[in-house]
Every structure is written in C-alpha cells, then in structure tokens.
Design a protein around this motif. Structure first.
Motif, PDB file in Angstrom:
ATOM      1  N   HIS A   1       3.058   4.661 -14.877  1.00  0.00           N
ATOM      2  CA  HIS A   1       3.264   6.007 -14.351  1.00  0.00           C
ATOM      3  C   HIS A   1       3.121   7.035 -15.473  1.00  0.00           C
ATOM      4  CE1 HIS A   1       5.151   9.465 -12.402  1.00  0.00           C
ATOM      5  NE2 HIS A   1       4.922   8.840 -11.250  1.00  0.00           N
ATOM      6  N   ALA A   2       2.370   8.091 -15.191  1.00  0.00           N
ATOM      7  CA  ALA A   2       2.046   9.089 -16.230  1.00  0.00           C
ATOM      8  C   ALA A   2       3.282   9.806 -16.746  1.00  0.00           C
ATOM      9  CB  ALA A   2       1.068  10.105 -15.662  1.00  0.00           C
ATOM     10  N   HIS A   3       4.363   9.814 -15.965  1.00  0.00           N
ATOM     11  CA  HIS A   3       5.555  10.550 -16.400  1.00  0.00           C
ATOM     12  C   HIS A   3       6.709   9.634 -16.774  1.00  0.00           C
ATOM     13  CE1 HIS A   3       3.915  14.522 -15.765  1.00  0.00           C
ATOM     14  NE2 HIS A   3       3.360  14.054 -14.662  1.00  0.00           N
ATOM     15  N   PHE A   4       6.467   8.316 -16.778  1.00  0.00           N
ATOM     16  CA  PHE A   4       7.538   7.458 -17.297  1.00  0.00           C
ATOM     17  C   PHE A   4       7.523   7.565 -18.821  1.00  0.00           C
ATOM     18  CE2 PHE A   4      10.715   4.296 -16.802  1.00  0.00           C
ATOM     19  CZ  PHE A   4      10.700   3.589 -17.995  1.00  0.00           C
TER      20      PHE A   4
ATOM     21  N   ASP B   1       0.855  -1.188   0.000  1.00  0.00           N
ATOM     22  CA  ASP B   1       0.000   0.000   0.000  1.00  0.00           C
ATOM     23  C   ASP B   1       0.890   1.237   0.000  1.00  0.00           C
ATOM     24  OD1 ASP B   1      -2.535   1.361   2.293  1.00  0.00           O
ATOM     25  OD2 ASP B   1      -1.819   1.972   0.289  1.00  0.00           O
ATOM     26  N   SER B   2       1.227   1.701  -1.183  1.00  0.00           N
ATOM     27  CA  SER B   2       2.149   2.829  -1.323  1.00  0.00           C
ATOM     28  C   SER B   2       1.417   4.154  -1.174  1.00  0.00           C
ATOM     29  CB  SER B   2       2.821   2.788  -2.706  1.00  0.00           C
ATOM     30  OG  SER B   2       3.546   4.001  -2.921  1.00  0.00           O
ATOM     31  N   ALA B   3       2.060   5.083  -0.491  1.00  0.00           N
ATOM     32  CA  ALA B   3       1.462   6.422  -0.330  1.00  0.00           C
ATOM     33  C   ALA B   3       1.556   7.222  -1.629  1.00  0.00           C
ATOM     34  CB  ALA B   3       2.201   7.165   0.789  1.00  0.00           C
ATOM     35  N   TYR B   4       2.294   6.706  -2.623  1.00  0.00           N
ATOM     36  CA  TYR B   4       2.582   7.505  -3.815  1.00  0.00           C
ATOM     37  C   TYR B   4       1.773   7.107  -5.035  1.00  0.00           C
ATOM     38  CZ  TYR B   4       6.407   8.925  -0.839  1.00  0.00           C
ATOM     39  OH  TYR B   4       7.140   9.395   0.227  1.00  0.00           O
ATOM     40  N   THR B   5       0.908   6.114  -4.878  1.00  0.00           N
ATOM     41  CA  THR B   5       0.084   5.735  -6.031  1.00  0.00           C
ATOM     42  C   THR B   5      -1.171   5.005  -5.562  1.00  0.00           C
ATOM     43  OG1 THR B   5       0.036   4.472  -8.104  1.00  0.00           O
ATOM     44  CG2 THR B   5       1.292   3.503  -6.294  1.00  0.00           C
TER      45      THR B   5
ATOM     46  N   SER C   1      11.576  10.946  -8.808  1.00  0.00           N
ATOM     47  CA  SER C   1      11.191  11.156  -7.392  1.00  0.00           C
ATOM     48  C   SER C   1      10.265  10.041  -6.923  1.00  0.00           C
ATOM     49  CB  SER C   1      10.494  12.513  -7.236  1.00  0.00           C
ATOM     50  OG  SER C   1      11.376  13.540  -7.642  1.00  0.00           O
ATOM     51  N   TYR C   2       9.353   9.652  -7.801  1.00  0.00           N
ATOM     52  CA  TYR C   2       8.419   8.554  -7.471  1.00  0.00           C
ATOM     53  C   TYR C   2       9.198   7.270  -7.205  1.00  0.00           C
ATOM     54  CZ  TYR C   2       4.683   5.097  -8.439  1.00  0.00           C
ATOM     55  OH  TYR C   2       3.788   4.050  -8.374  1.00  0.00           O
ATOM     56  N   LEU C   3      10.150   6.983  -8.069  1.00  0.00           N
ATOM     57  CA  LEU C   3      10.972   5.765  -7.931  1.00  0.00           C
ATOM     58  C   LEU C   3      11.723   5.791  -6.599  1.00  0.00           C
ATOM     59  CD1 LEU C   3      12.487   3.222  -9.080  1.00  0.00           C
ATOM     60  CD2 LEU C   3      14.076   4.847 -10.175  1.00  0.00           C
ATOM     61  N   HIS C   4      12.403   6.886  -6.325  1.00  0.00           N
ATOM     62  CA  HIS C   4      13.194   6.982  -5.087  1.00  0.00           C
ATOM     63  C   HIS C   4      12.282   6.933  -3.862  1.00  0.00           C
ATOM     64  CE1 HIS C   4      17.267   8.486  -6.722  1.00  0.00           C
ATOM     65  NE2 HIS C   4      16.556   8.052  -7.750  1.00  0.00           N
ATOM     66  N   ASN C   5      11.155   7.604  -3.914  1.00  0.00           N
ATOM     67  CA  ASN C   5      10.240   7.611  -2.760  1.00  0.00           C
ATOM     68  C   ASN C   5       9.698   6.209  -2.461  1.00  0.00           C
ATOM     69  OD1 ASN C   5      10.486  10.352  -2.276  1.00  0.00           O
ATOM     70  ND2 ASN C   5       8.768  10.894  -3.626  1.00  0.00           N
ATOM     71  N   GLN C   6       9.376   5.467  -3.505  1.00  0.00           N
ATOM     72  CA  GLN C   6       8.840   4.111  -3.272  1.00  0.00           C
ATOM     73  C   GLN C   6       9.904   3.177  -2.733  1.00  0.00           C
ATOM     74  OE1 GLN C   6       6.598   2.639  -6.731  1.00  0.00           O
ATOM     75  NE2 GLN C   6       4.767   3.237  -5.575  1.00  0.00           N
ATOM     76  N   VAL C   7      11.132   3.310  -3.216  1.00  0.00           N
ATOM     77  CA  VAL C   7      12.212   2.475  -2.682  1.00  0.00           C
ATOM     78  C   VAL C   7      12.421   2.811  -1.215  1.00  0.00           C
ATOM     79  CG1 VAL C   7      14.695   2.005  -2.818  1.00  0.00           C
ATOM     80  CG2 VAL C   7      13.330   2.112  -4.916  1.00  0.00           C
ATOM     81  N   GLU C   8      12.349   4.082  -0.879  1.00  0.00           N
ATOM     82  CA  GLU C   8      12.493   4.471   0.535  1.00  0.00           C
ATOM     83  C   GLU C   8      11.355   3.868   1.368  1.00  0.00           C
ATOM     84  OE1 GLU C   8      12.501   8.696   1.322  1.00  0.00           O
ATOM     85  OE2 GLU C   8      13.437   8.380   3.302  1.00  0.00           O
ATOM     86  N   GLU C   9      10.148   3.899   0.848  1.00  0.00           N
ATOM     87  CA  GLU C   9       9.014   3.270   1.545  1.00  0.00           C
ATOM     88  C   GLU C   9       9.309   1.795   1.845  1.00  0.00           C
ATOM     89  OE1 GLU C   9       5.540   3.590  -1.035  1.00  0.00           O
ATOM     90  OE2 GLU C   9       4.500   4.729   0.509  1.00  0.00           O
ATOM     91  N   LEU C  10       9.754   1.093   0.826  1.00  0.00           N
ATOM     92  CA  LEU C  10       9.982  -0.354   0.972  1.00  0.00           C
ATOM     93  C   LEU C  10      11.099  -0.656   1.965  1.00  0.00           C
ATOM     94  CD1 LEU C  10       9.672  -1.354  -2.788  1.00  0.00           C
ATOM     95  CD2 LEU C  10       8.182  -2.188  -0.937  1.00  0.00           C
ATOM     96  N   LEU C  11      12.123   0.193   1.993  1.00  0.00           N
ATOM     97  CA  LEU C  11      13.284  -0.101   2.843  1.00  0.00           C
ATOM     98  C   LEU C  11      13.154   0.457   4.247  1.00  0.00           C
ATOM     99  CD1 LEU C  11      16.234   0.247   0.293  1.00  0.00           C
ATOM    100  CD2 LEU C  11      14.916  -1.790   0.962  1.00  0.00           C
TER     101      LEU C  11
END
Ligand code: FHN
Length: 426
Positions: free
Chosen positions: A146-149, A103-107, A174-184
């Motif tokens: 992702h709309a900006h990929f 459950d990601s906060a970014y999507t 930013s989306y990529l980095h934020n999600q990796v941070e969420e997971l880790l």
C-alpha cells in the motif's frame, strides 16, 4: 517466519467480549487448520521472502503476473482438514505483501487481476463450511504494497536501504477498515478474525523496530467494534494490541496453562508459507503431543499448512494430516471438549479430562509401572483405546494411593487409557 522474530509477548490480557456460547464452541473444537497462501507460495521459500530477500516491487511482480493455481481444489483442502480431525480453519485473506485473495473494491492488487482472475475466499469458505468446519479470516495489519503504509523497520524498502518514512497512515487506516468490512459482509457468518500483528513494543536484537505499529496505528478499538457489529458472535484474537477474546502464543507451547482463552499457532516445518526445500517436517507423534499438551493446558491448536503455488497441499503436509487423523480417529474424544484435569499427571504424561473420563497420555514408554497418583479408589474401570497389544490395567488398590499398570510390549505412540473417575473436588 523471519529470523529473529521472538514469540509474541502476550502481555495483553484477553477480555472475553464474545458470547459464552461462542467460547464454549471454540473450546469444543480444540483443533483447527491455519492456511498461509498467497504470491509468496510461488517463490516457494517463505511468506517473508519479499522482505528477507529485499525484493523490490518490480522483482516481486512476476509472482503476481504468474499467479494461476491450476491445482486449486478447496474441497481437497477441506477433506484433508476434516480427515485430520480439524474442526475449523483460518485463511490468510491478505498477508504482509498486501496481495488480496478476494476481488476487493479498494485495490487492484488482488487475485482478480492475476491470470487466475477469480475470487478464492468464497470457494474456500464454502468448502470448509459445507463440511461443518468453522471459518476464520487471518488479515495482515501490515501492508508492504500500500502506497500509504509507512516505511518502517519491517518494510522491505527499509531492508533495501530506504529511510523510514511515515507517509499518510490515515489513508491506510481507512483502507484497512474498508477491506475488513468487505470481508465480513461478503461471505456469511465468519467465526474468527485473526489480525496480525502489532509491534509498537517490539525490540529485536536489543534494538526497537524503527516506527513500530500498535493500536493507534490501526484504530484498533474502532476496528474491533466494527468487526463485532458486523459479526456479533465472532472471536477476535489479541494482535490488535487491545484485549481480544483469545491469546495467540506462536510456535511455542506455554509451560503452564495460561489464565485466558488461548490458541497456539504452530507450523508443520517451521515455515508458514510454502517452503519447498524445507525438509524439517515435525514427526506425527510430536504434532499429536503438541495437540495433547495444548488441550491439557486448556488451549486450542491452530496447525498450519502452506499450499504451494499451484494451489495444492504438499504430499508431506498431507501425510502429516493423515497421521494425525488416524490418532484422532482413536482418541478424538480425549481432545474435543476435553480440557485440563485437577489431577496431577506423572512426569512424561498429560491428562485431559472430559466429564468423568480422564485420559492418560503417555509421552514416554515403556513404563514398567505406571503410578497414577491420587486416583486410588476413584477408578471404576480402565478401557484401552489403542489398537495396541492387550494391556492389563490393574485398578489402583484403594489402600494404596497410587495405581500401577503392567504394560505389554507397546508400539511407539501416545497411549491413551480411559479411566472414568469421579470429578475431583475442585
Ligand atoms: O509475520 C507473521 C508470519 O508471517 C506469520 O503469519 C505468523 C503467523 O502467526 N504471524 C507473524 C509472525 O508472528
């Protein structure tokens, strides 16, 4: 895996940035489970179904709307992996289609908004970790939702005829980095980060992929630095297009031992995602030989299972894992913490060695006489480890620089002899 993708050119040297202790642990483990799971499992064809079948977002949406894995049982997955002798796991948290198993906060494009509605990553991590298996995350750098990929040569929209367009990759970064941070930061210690994949240098059928993506597109150095800051003992693979801790030959076995730490990733049947009608399951003895060949070349093997759309392992996958587990019950000590030997194995053999124990893996049989060059005078005794019929192993005559063995009628399979030898002067 899509047609035409050649095995990755592992030209990026691995720089061992993690601790020696973590690398030693990785080599001790030797054998892991790769899990490719997501919306594509409902299509039951392969994980690139959206691109290969040129599905629009609307045509792919039913898989999201019907994602409700009622047979999902991560404990059963972990039991099957442990039973196969696997010591760690790597799970696709997000594959190229952009669907997130947490459950990601970014999507909104996550399991939280499907009929299933609950986090999948946490229970899977807990099921494997509670059995002492290592935990790793696969995370796709590519994101076709992702709309900006950017729409580039690999994007399903391009396959549908769209013109490549950059869009705003900074927003995607930013989306990529934020999600990796969420997971880790959400699931405790994570042992491996398995990014997938860079393709700035990729050429397919003699043509460069329009708009290939590489380290600059992912802000790889910054991303890797964040990963190591959040998880200091983590191993990062080599697909950020910057040096990682290990290289990742895919669906092929290097002919000679690579210089760096490496992990072969292989499938049971040629497909990473669940592919219901794919009957091309590799026989168990071939899977065992892949594992032995990998360890004999100082590598790890990450063997994949794609759970189906209901969250279960296919019975054929379970049968494969059970078969490997039976071999590992007998011969695991020739794998865990073992590695290449300085002695040169005869043709159709592989040697793995751990300390003063040399394991002779016969890939062909029956040998009338097995000559083990270079071991004369170095063998104290030979112990048969199989449950095969009795074998008489004649300890090599010190005067003759080769040993020979009379093998009884042997059932098919890899025979492992345990020959404690003095370590060669290497
Ligand atoms: O495109 C992916 C593929 O679907 C799969 O995830 C493999 C696993 O290593 N990696 C990419 C192909 O190299």
């Amino acid at each position: 895996m899509p047609h035409g993708l050649s095995p990755h050119d592992r030209t990026t040297p691995a720089i061992h940035r993690t601790s020696p202790a973590r690398l030693a642990e990785f080599r001790e483990q030797r054998f892991g489970l790769f899990i490719h799971w997501g919306l594509y499992a409902l299509a039951a064809r392969h994980e690139w179904v959206k691109q290969r079948e040129r599905l629009t977002d609307e045509q792919y949406q039913p898989y999201f709307d019907h994602f409700d894995p009622d047979l999902f049982d991560p404990d059963a997955w972990a039991e099957a992996a442990a039973g196969a002798g696997m010591r760690y796991m790597v799970l696709t948290t997000k594959h190229h289609d952009g669907f997130c198993l947490w459950d990601s906060a970014y999507t909104d494009y996550s399991v939280a908004n499907t009929p299933y509605g609950k986090d999948l990553v946490g229970p899977i991590v807990e099921a494997f970790r509670s059995r002492g298996l290592g935990v790793g995350f696969y995370h796709s750098l590519i994101d076709w939702h992702h709309a900006h990929f950017p729409i580039d040569g690999l994007h399903p929209a391009y396959a549908e005829g769209a013109t490549p367009v950059d869009r705003n990759i900074e927003i995607y970064q930013s989306y990529l980095h934020n999600q990796v941070e969420e997971l880790l930061t959400r699931y405790g210690r994570i042992d491996t980060m398995w990014f997938d994949f860079s393709y700035s240098k990729r050429v397919r059928d003699g043509k460069r992929t329009p708009g290939g993506k590489g380290a600059a597109d992912w802000r790889s150095e910054e991303l890797a630095a964040m990963v190591r800051r959040l998880q200091p003992d983590i191993l990062i693979n080599d697909r950020l297009e910057i040096p990682g801790d290990f290289t990742t030959p895919e669906q092929f076995q290097p002919p000679a031992p690579p210089a760096e730490v490496w992990e072969a990733c292989q499938t049971l049947n040629g497909s990473w995602g669940y592919d219901r009608d794919n009957l091309d399951y590799k026989p168990v003895d071939l899977l065992v030989r892949m594992l032995v060949d990998t360890v004999a070349k100082n590598g790890n093997l990450l063997l994949n299972v794609g759970p189906n759309g209901r969250g279960a392992f296919d019975p054929r996958a379970l049968e494969s894992l059970r078969g490997i587990g039976e071999w590992m019950r007998l011969h695991g000590r020739s794998i865990y913490g073992a590695g290449p030997s300085a002695y040169e194995a005869p043709a159709d053999c592989r040697y793995t060695q751990r300390g003063d124990r040399l394991y002779v893996h016969l890939f062909a049989w029956p040998y009338k006489h097995l000559h083990l060059p270079g071991l004369a005078g170095k063998v104290r005794y030979a112990q048969l480890l199989n449950d095969a019929s009795e074998i008489r192993v004649l300890v090599p005559d010190p005067a003759v620089d080769s040993g020979h063995t009379k093998l009884g009628a042997l059932p098919p399979g890899t025979l492992t002899l345990q020959l404690p030898v003095q370590r060669p002067d290497v």
